[in-house]
Design a protein around this motif. Structure first.
Motif, PDB file in Angstrom:
ATOM      1  N   LEU A 157     -55.260  50.660 -46.950  1.00  9.74           N
ATOM      2  CA  LEU A 157     -54.210  51.605 -46.221  1.00  9.74           C
ATOM      3  C   LEU A 157     -54.711  52.708 -46.068  1.00  9.74           C
ATOM      4  CD1 LEU A 157     -51.193  49.806 -47.875  1.00  9.74           C
ATOM      5  CD2 LEU A 157     -52.132  49.436 -45.851  1.00  9.74           C
ATOM      6  N   SER A 209     -50.010  44.766 -52.207  1.00 13.22           N
ATOM      7  CA  SER A 209     -50.840  46.008 -52.284  1.00 13.22           C
ATOM      8  C   SER A 209     -51.180  46.517 -53.717  1.00 13.22           C
ATOM      9  CB  SER A 209     -50.235  47.099 -51.537  1.00 13.22           C
ATOM     10  OG  SER A 209     -49.089  47.776 -52.231  1.00 13.22           O
ATOM     11  N   TRP A 227     -55.063  46.392 -50.175  1.00 11.16           N
ATOM     12  CA  TRP A 227     -54.023  45.349 -50.018  1.00 11.16           C
ATOM     13  C   TRP A 227     -54.795  43.832 -50.180  1.00 11.16           C
ATOM     14  CZ3 TRP A 227     -54.680  41.946 -45.806  1.00 11.16           C
ATOM     15  CH2 TRP A 227     -55.480  42.547 -44.841  1.00 11.16           C
ATOM     16  N   ARG A 233     -50.794  41.434 -38.787  1.00 12.21           N
ATOM     17  CA  ARG A 233     -51.807  41.540 -37.824  1.00 12.21           C
ATOM     18  C   ARG A 233     -52.619  40.473 -37.748  1.00 12.21           C
ATOM     19  NH1 ARG A 233     -50.706  47.092 -38.569  1.00 12.21           N
ATOM     20  NH2 ARG A 233     -52.519  47.362 -40.428  1.00 12.21           N
ATOM     21  N   GLY A 241     -57.904  44.543 -47.439  1.00  6.81           N
ATOM     22  CA  GLY A 241     -58.067  45.821 -46.725  1.00  6.81           C
ATOM     23  C   GLY A 241     -57.582  46.988 -47.330  1.00  6.81           C
ATOM     24  N   ALA A 258     -49.993  44.883 -42.310  1.00  3.63           N
ATOM     25  CA  ALA A 258     -51.586  44.636 -41.927  1.00  3.63           C
ATOM     26  C   ALA A 258     -51.652  42.897 -42.100  1.00  3.63           C
ATOM     27  CB  ALA A 258     -52.190  45.064 -43.148  1.00  3.63           C
ATOM     28  N   GLY A 290     -46.627  48.706 -45.697  1.00  2.76           N
ATOM     29  CA  GLY A 290     -48.066  48.853 -45.261  1.00  2.76           C
ATOM     30  C   GLY A 290     -49.025  47.367 -45.036  1.00  2.76           C
ATOM     31  N   ALA A 291     -49.009  46.876 -46.359  1.00  2.86           N
ATOM     32  CA  ALA A 291     -49.676  45.696 -46.581  1.00  2.86           C
ATOM     33  C   ALA A 291     -48.876  44.656 -45.649  1.00  2.86           C
ATOM     34  CB  ALA A 291     -49.600  45.268 -48.022  1.00  2.86           C
TER      35      ALA A 291
END
Length: 437
Positions: free
Chosen positions: A33, A85, A39, A111, A31, A108, A104-105
């Motif tokens: 960021l 990441s 990431w 989720r 994905g 993610a 942040g990774a």
């Protein structure tokens, strides 16, 4: 049933579930960021509830979630989810963004899997510094930190002791040659300096005087006297040969070009020689006896060389660069979660002496009970067997689960956990020469 399924989907998307089986989320995921960092995550079908947040070392900004393929395969086979990441830069020295990008990774990946029951940050080399800083900002996101071959003494110390050695090489072995050491305008300029210093160290090896001065530069850079072979050389001359090989074959080409990347991130030069007492620096080095012996054998005046270095030192730092690296690239030692550091006893790029500096920082911060440091009796940067790092991971998990270290991080237990193939030894790292914080 549809309502329950919808609620489950919403909770999963928000990362609010706990201990979720990861079957539906298993596989390889990537994905982007918001700041542009990428990431990557790998989730096994039979997730054990633990996520490892992996921080990669200095180099291209590419997302990684494990130190190597063999370790990745072993961890996935044991049920761990892995995430990491790329960091967003602006240079390979990405400390300004790395911690935020890593968290942040982690969010993610959460989720996809749901909230992990346990999260462990694991970093290697520069990534070990990233993880050390994550341990100071863990919040409720981390349960523990594993740092392997970590650059835990930070960028300011790194830049200073490397500059000390480079300055000694250039000034004592090639005083008429104008070798630029800081404030590189381009990668090519840094590469030219690396090539010049490498040639200086190569040419000087042919004389006793040259070898003595190489040993002095190596001592200032905290370079070990063990580079190849199953055991370190027993004599000073043999140790110098290996130090020269380290510098000319590996270290100078890496660290001088790396300085450009650090300066790019810092907005200038953070290192200095002006005002440094080089006699005092050498006195505090674990290699001082070797240097003195080789100087005597060469018939050189060591005091005169040290006086010359002190008298002629004139490199001053850029204050803003110092402030930037102090803020982004220095560990305070204020741990919030248990941490286990693992280092080889002879590391050419991130000297094991960094562990002495970091351990003192942690003790001064009052967090000594949270830290354990373990040592592998081997030469090389990050030269661990996968079984050794996984044994260290399990030791950290024991501390997290029981609330106490016991003997989990002791050499005998770590070697046993590594299946009898571990090389953990008792070791007390020397002081970091050139540390000025």
């Amino acid at each position: 049933m549809r309502v329950l399924a919808l609620i489950g989907t919403i909770l999963l998307a928000l990362g609010l579930t706990s201990g979720v089986a990861a079957g539906a989320a298993s596989g390889h995921h990537t994905g982007l960021l918001p700041d542009g960092a990428t990431w990557v995550a790998d989730v096994p079908a039979s997730w054990n509830g633990t996520t490892i947040l992996y921080s990669h070392g200095f180099g291209p900004l590419a997302a990684q979630d494990a130190p190597d393929d063999e370790t990745r395969t072993a961890l996935l086979g044991s049920g761990y989810a892995l995430v990491g990441s790329s960091y967003s830069g602006p240079s390979w020295w990405a400390l300004a963004s790395a911690v935020d990008d890593q968290f942040g990774a982690l969010a993610a990946a959460g989720r996809l899997t749901g909230r992990p029951r346990r999260t462990i940050a694991w970093g290697t080399s520069m990534g070990g510094l990233v993880s050390a800083r994550e341990a100071e900002d863990a919040g409720h996101r981390l349960d523990g930190v594993l740092s392997t071959c970590g650059l835990v003494a930070g960028a300011l110390n790194l830049n200073n002791y490397q500059l000390d050695g480079e300055y000694a090489l250039a000034h004592l072995l090639a005083p008429g040659q104008d070798v630029k050491l800081v404030r590189f305008a381009s990668p090519d300029e840094a590469s030219a300096s690396a090539a010049a210093l490498t040639k200086i160290a190569t040419d000087a090896q042919g004389t006793p005087a040259g070898r003595a001065r190489i040993a002095l530069a190596a001592a200032l850079m905290n370079e070990p006297g063990w580079f190849t072979g199953p055991t370190p050389p027993a004599d000073y001359a043999g140790q110098e040969v290996q130090q020269q090989q380290e510098l000319s074959q590996f270290v100078l080409g890496f660290v001088v070009t790396g300085r450009y990347q650090v300066e790019l991130a810092a907005g200038g030069n953070s290192a200095f020689t002006a005002g440094v007492d080089y006699r005092a620096l050498l006195t505090g080095s674990s290699h001082a006896r070797q240097v003195r012996s080789l100087y005597r054998s060469a018939g050189l005046d060591l005091d005169a060389d040290l006086a010359t270095l002190t008298r002629d030192a004139g490199i001053r730092p850029d204050p803003q660069a110092v402030r930037t690296l102090a803020r982004t690239s220095t560990a305070t030692g204020r741990l919030r979660v248990p941490a286990l550091d693992v280092h080889t006893t002879a590391d050419q790029l991130v000297p094991v002496e960094q562990e002495d500096w970091y351990g003192e920082q942690v003790r001064r911060a009052g967090a000594g009970a949270l830290l354990r440091q373990a040592y592998v009796g081997a030469t090389g940067h990050c030269a661990f067997h996968p079984a050794e790092t996984i044994a260290a991971l399990h030791a950290l998990e024991s501390r997290i689960g029981t609330g106490r270290w016991g003997d989990a991080a002791e050499p005998g237990r770590l070697n046993e956990a590594a299946g009898g193939t571990g090389r953990f030894v008792r070791f007390d790292p020397p002081s970091l020469t050139g540390a000025r914080r």
